[in-house]
Design an enzyme around this catalytic site. Structure first.
Site, mmCIF file in Angstrom:
data_model
loop_
_atom_site.group_PDB
_atom_site.id
_atom_site.type_symbol
_atom_site.label_atom_id
_atom_site.label_comp_id
_atom_site.label_asym_id
_atom_site.label_seq_id
_atom_site.Cartn_x
_atom_site.Cartn_y
_atom_site.Cartn_z
ATOM 1 N N PRO A 88 47.163 7.565 -2.604
ATOM 2 C CA PRO A 88 45.959 6.802 -2.270
ATOM 3 C C PRO A 88 45.858 6.441 -0.799
ATOM 4 C CG PRO A 88 46.871 5.999 -4.306
ATOM 5 C CD PRO A 88 47.854 7.005 -3.762
ATOM 6 N N CYS A 89 44.681 6.719 -0.249
ATOM 7 C CA CYS A 89 44.508 6.508 1.185
ATOM 8 C C CYS A 89 43.695 5.260 1.492
ATOM 9 C CB CYS A 89 43.833 7.723 1.827
ATOM 10 S SG CYS A 89 42.181 8.059 1.185
ATOM 11 N N GLN A 90 43.200 4.555 0.465
ATOM 12 C CA GLN A 90 42.365 3.390 0.748
ATOM 13 C C GLN A 90 43.081 2.355 1.612
ATOM 14 O OE1 GLN A 90 42.946 4.684 -2.303
ATOM 15 N NE2 GLN A 90 41.237 4.342 -3.703
#
Length: 364
Positions: A88-90
């Protein structure tokens, strides 16, 4: 001679960009691709995934945080050679609040480590946003490397890759990490995007990949449904250079598309998303057309449209059948846009695999 098998586990799978690249590479190189399992928490992405891949004999991990909370679950996974995933890059994105490992979503990275410590695959290939290298003054990036090298026992290398260098006309810069278990090699390896690019130039036309010189190279459709066209009311907003608090040059008709975003369905300005006019798409000499300096009020009179879900998926390396399978399974256009924006670029992963295999950095 018996074919060799590449057994892999795809985490944070989305719609299976890593898997599609692995499948195509194995098909082109007389190998067997065997996915032992995948994790994905988004139910619509899972529908798209399962409508395009046969997952009947695979472990459907679902929520990786819940799955890895049990050592029994991890031990139950079949053995595999390669772990892949766009974690996840959030928590690291330039668009987000940049809380990094303080954000619970960032902590999902450690669930990868949980699996590595028990299953100990030979290789790891991960992807994330470019900003992860500079987040928190570089501390986030250093912690990722430390966890993989010190805690899990791998040599790690990484570099920034641009999707547009690998036959997909989209400016999309992402960091790829490649890790090799330390007992398999004597020294760290080096993953260099320019070297990978140079090593795959000669592959043009000799692979199962879809490649495009620019968006006009059989990627954008000449005729699409009316619903994709901008209304007269929304056009001035889309073409606007910004507002009092936000200024940016809005341009349409980009031969190399801007980075796809998971929120493109919301229709941002033309400085953030991709829009095209009929005048450009149907012009006998589009490059000549782009030389014109068309005033905004004149441009607003043109018929302008957004990308279709199929075009967005093509920009990530997926084909028409892939889009059709998802649509038939009931996935909405709204979700397809989101999935394309979140996807890993198939051609980039394929090119990295080609380089790693050719240099014997991956051995089966």
């Amino acid at each position: 001679m018996m074919k060799k098998t590449l057994r892999h586990l795809e985490l944070f799978a989305g719609i299976g960009g890593f898997r599609r690249a692995i499948d195509l590479y194995c098909k082109d190189n007389n190998l067997i691709s065997e996915c032992v399992g995948f994790s994905e928490i988004d139910k619509y992405a899972t529908i798209t995934y399962k409508s395009n891949y046969d997952t009947s004999n695979e472990v459907e991990i679902g929520d990786i945080k819940e799955f890895t909370s049990s050592i029994i679950n991890i031990n139950s996974l079949p053995d595999f050679d390669l772990l892949s995933g766009g974690f996840p890059c959030q928590a690291f994105s330039m668009m987000g609040e940049q809380k990094g490992f303080e954000d619970k979503r960032g902590n999902l990275f450690y669930n990868i480590i949980d699996i590595l410590l028990i299953k100990k695959p030979k290789y790891v290939l991960l992807e994330n946003v470019r900003n992860i290298k500079t987040h928190d003054k570089g501390r986030t990036y250093k912690e990722i490397i430390r966890s993989l090298e010190v805690d899990a026992g791998y040599y790690v290398t990484s570099d920034v890759f641009n999707t547009s260098d690998f036959g997909l006309p989209q400016t999309r810069r992402r960091v790829f990490f490649f890790a090799v278990r330390k007992d398999l090699i004597d020294n760290p390896v080096n993953l260099d995007s320019e070297v990978v690019k140079d090593s795959t130039i000669h592959l043009n036309g000799s692979t199962s990949l879809k490649k495009y010189k620019n968006v006009l190279d059989n990627l954008l459709e000449k005729s699409v449904d009316e619903k994709y066209y901008l209304s007269e009311r929304i056009k001035p907003t889309i073409l606007s250079n910004g507002s009092k608090n936000f200024k940016s040059k809005s341009e349409i008709n980009q031969l190399i598309a801007r980075p796809l975003t998971a929120t493109m369905v919301k229709m941002h300005r033309a400085c953030q998303d991709n829009y095209y006019s009929d005048e450009f798409l149907n012009h006998p000499n589009p490059s000549k057309y782009l030389e014109k300096d068309i005033p905004k009020d004149e441009e607003a009179k043109h018929r302008i449209r957004k990308l279709t879900p199929l075009e967005a998926l093509r920009l990530q390396g997926f084909d028409e059948d892939f889009c059709l399978n998802a649509s038939k399974a009931g996935v909405s256009n709204h979700q397809l846009y989101k999935q394309a924006g979140n996807a890993v670029s198939v051609n980039t992963v394929y090119s990295i695999l080609h380089y790693l295999f050719n240099k014997n950095l991956i051995k089966l």
